[in-house]
Each structure stands twice: as C-alpha cells, then as structure tokens.
Enzyme design. Structure first.
Site, PDB file in Angstrom:
ATOM      1  N   TYR A 103      -2.505  28.799  39.215  1.00 57.47           N
ATOM      2  CA  TYR A 103      -3.740  28.702  38.420  1.00 57.47           C
ATOM      3  C   TYR A 103      -4.506  27.517  38.996  1.00 57.47           C
ATOM      4  CZ  TYR A 103      -1.639  32.116  35.421  1.00 57.47           C
ATOM      5  OH  TYR A 103      -1.065  33.274  34.961  1.00 57.47           O
ATOM      6  N   ALA A 220      17.865  27.538  59.020  1.00 57.33           N
ATOM      7  CA  ALA A 220      19.231  27.021  59.101  1.00 57.33           C
ATOM      8  C   ALA A 220      19.629  26.676  60.533  1.00 57.33           C
ATOM      9  CB  ALA A 220      20.193  28.059  58.525  1.00 57.33           C
ATOM     10  N   ASP A 249       8.365  20.126  52.942  1.00 58.00           N
ATOM     11  CA  ASP A 249       7.704  18.837  52.681  1.00 58.00           C
ATOM     12  C   ASP A 249       8.665  17.686  52.941  1.00 58.00           C
ATOM     13  OD1 ASP A 249       5.650  20.465  51.762  1.00 58.00           O
ATOM     14  OD2 ASP A 249       6.339  20.353  49.689  1.00 58.00           O
TER      15      ASP A 249
HETATM   16  O1  KDG Z   1       5.857  22.934  49.563  1.00 54.66           O
HETATM   17  C1  KDG Z   1       6.177  23.106  48.223  1.00 54.66           C
HETATM   18  C2  KDG Z   1       4.928  23.613  47.637  1.00 54.66           C
HETATM   19  O2  KDG Z   1       4.809  24.982  47.943  1.00 54.66           O
HETATM   20  C3  KDG Z   1       4.798  23.450  46.211  1.00 54.66           C
HETATM   21  O3  KDG Z   1       5.100  22.161  45.784  1.00 54.66           O
HETATM   22  C4  KDG Z   1       3.465  23.922  45.727  1.00 54.66           C
HETATM   23  O4  KDG Z   1       1.852  23.057  47.250  1.00 54.66           O
HETATM   24  C5  KDG Z   1       2.348  24.007  46.725  1.00 54.66           C
HETATM   25  C6  KDG Z   1       1.833  25.344  47.039  1.00 54.66           C
HETATM   26  O5  KDG Z   1       0.629  25.502  47.053  1.00 54.66           O
HETATM   27  O6  KDG Z   1       2.605  26.254  47.291  1.00 54.66           O
END
Ligand code: KDG
Length: 307
Positions: A103, A220, A249
C-alpha cells in the site's frame, strides 16, 4: 515502510493478525550498517501519522540519523503486508507461496522528487546507497535517482542494489540505465536473468562494464564480484533458511561495511554472506548483525569451515 508480518506461516487469506515491524530495502541497509558500527543517514519521506512516528523512532533506535526525513502532511506512510516467509503453508497445510501486498501508491515516499532532496545531504557520506525499488515508485522518484547519480564533482561512491520486485513491474531498461551510472552494483543472478535475460555472472559483467565493481549474488552458491580487474567468487555458508526477506539488504550492508573498512574483495563478500546469514535465519526483515569482532573472526575462517 511499515511491514505487517503474521506470527505464523500461512496464506494471507487466512491470517488473523499481524505483528507490526519495519521494512524497506534502503532503511534495512541503513539500520544494519549502523548496527555494525558505521555512521549512517537515511533519507526518505514519511507521513505525519503514527506509522511515520514509529518508523522514524525504530530506524533512529538502530543508530541511523533520520534528521533529513521530512514529514509529508498530505500523504500517508507506506505500508506493506507479507506472509511469514517461504515456509508459509496454505490453510490446507500444503506448500504455499510468499505473498506481498504493498500500500505504497500515493504514499509520502512515492512523492519523493528531485526538488525534495538536497544533494548536499545525499552526497555527504563516503557512499550513497540506492535501490531499484525507489526508482520504480513513481516518475519523480526515478528523476530523483537520476539526479543523485549525476556524474558531477562531489558525488560520492554510488552503490545500487537492483532489487527486482515483480509486484512493482520495474522497467528493465530503466534499471539497467541506473546501474550503468553507478560505481558499485549488486544484482542477483536470478534477477539479471529475469530482467535482462542474462545467464551467469560473466554475462552480467559484460552487460555492466561501467561500474568499478559489480557483485552478482548466486543464492546458496555464494557470490562473485568483479572489480579492479579481478573476478573473485566466495561460497555462502550453509544456513537453515527461515525467510529470505531482508537477506539481500543485509548482504549489501555487510559488503559495504567491509568496503568502508578497506578490506579486500573476498572479505567484502564474506561479510556480506555473514550478515545475510543473520537475516536468513530470522522471520523479520532485519536481523541483529554479529559484533564486528565476531564477524571478523568468522570471515577469517577458511573456505572449508563454511560448508
Ligand atoms: O529487501 C526487503 C524488502 O523487500 C522489504 O523490506 C520491503 O523494500 C521493500 C520492498 O519494496 O519490497
């Protein structure tokens, strides 16, 4: 964004309640870097609402400077809901799919624009880290990223995580153009295949010759970095995966942490793997990284100890 994650696995249709957390690729990188002991500033825009209060308080609590995040009185803070990881099962007990519902259209962050972020704030650090998520939120967000990646005097090292998110319908050409204008690029092998039809790390490097360094994440199997005329591949440690969300991240934060410390390419990848492992083994988007001393000790182990 605020992230709502169920306490238990299961399809969203059957979830009764959600736990409120925080998410967002750039803020995840910022929090993890700050927790790893670096000075970090996060720049965005949040609503003048309770979710904005919570987000700023949580990110600041990780040690990140949020003083350059204005409140937008007209637009809400972005929110997303997701299933509790890849182990999600359907109500019938069978294997399920990770589901994500954003959202974020019309949110404060989606209204970010070139005139709303001062270059002197965005370029004040040694590294500016951007992602292909923000660039896909709106035309003004894309324009902002172009402005911040302008090759002009004073530009710091610009790092870019492609971050393919199918739900955002990112424009592959726009992502490629942005990546080419950066100094360090992170991309998953699977992302490069899905977005650009590229197979394997060497094909990715061939398509991205401009950045000084390109890191191709191979799940992996590990990761390969091209930089300074070198090609270095490092396997990932074997871990029991709880949820993949946030691992990319954490990997970027680990790599950047080691880069800021001037460590060689192989150790940058290892620090990336270590922090990714910390995120893979928890259900939330953020994991507490190991202490610097612990991370250094683990990163110094030889390859045999990683399997
Ligand atoms: O990298 C993790 C992210 O996917 C999450 O925290 C939310 O930034 C985000 C997204 O737009 O998917």
């Amino acid at each position: 964004m605020i992230a709502f994650v169920p306490d238990r696995p299961g399809a969203l249709a059957g979830v009764g309640g959600f736990r409120r957390g925080i998410g967002g690729a750039e803020s995840n990188v910022a929090c993890t870097l700050a927790r790893a002991g670096h000075r970090v500033r996060w720049i965005s825009r949040v609503g003048a609402d309770g979710f904005g209060d919570h987000l700023l308080a949580e990110i600041a609590a990780s040690g990140v400077d949020v003083s350059a995040v204005p409140r937008d009185p007209h637009r809400p803070t972005g929110v997303y809901f997701r299933t509790a990881g890849e182990r999600a099962t359907t109500l019938a007990g069978g294997p399920g799919h990770a589901e994500v519902v954003y959202y974020r259209a019309g949110s404060a962050a989606s209204a970010l624009a070139p005139g709303l972020v001062r270059r002197r704030d965005a370029w004040s650090g040694r590294i500016l880290h951007l992602t292909g998520i923000t660039s896909a939120l709106s035309a003004t967000c894309l324009a902002l990223l172009h402005r911040l990646t302008d090759r002009q005097a004073g530009r710091p090292l610009v790092s870019f995580d492609v971050n393919h998110r199918p739900a955002l319908r990112q424009d592959p050409e726009a992502l490629l153009g942005l990546a080419r204008g950066c100094d360090l690029v992170f991309v998953g092998e699977d992302e490069a295949a899905a977005l650009w039809g590229l197979a394997g790390p060497d094909a990715v490097r061939a398509a991205l010759p401009e950045p000084a360094a390109v890191v191709v994440k191979q799940g992996a199997a590990g990761a390969t970095v091209f930089g300074g005329g070198e090609r270095v591949a490092v396997p990932a440690p074997a871990v029991e995966v709880v949820a993949h969300v946030g691992a990319g991240d954490a990997f970027a934060a680990g790599y950047l942490s080691a880069a800021l410390r001037g460590l060689p390419l192989a150790l940058r990848l290892r620090h990336g793997h270590l922090l990714a492992a910390a995120a893979l083994t928890v259900p939330g988007d953020l994991a507490v990284p190991p202490s610097r001393a612990h991370a250094d000790a683990l990163a110094a182990l030889d390859d045999a100890a990683w399997g």
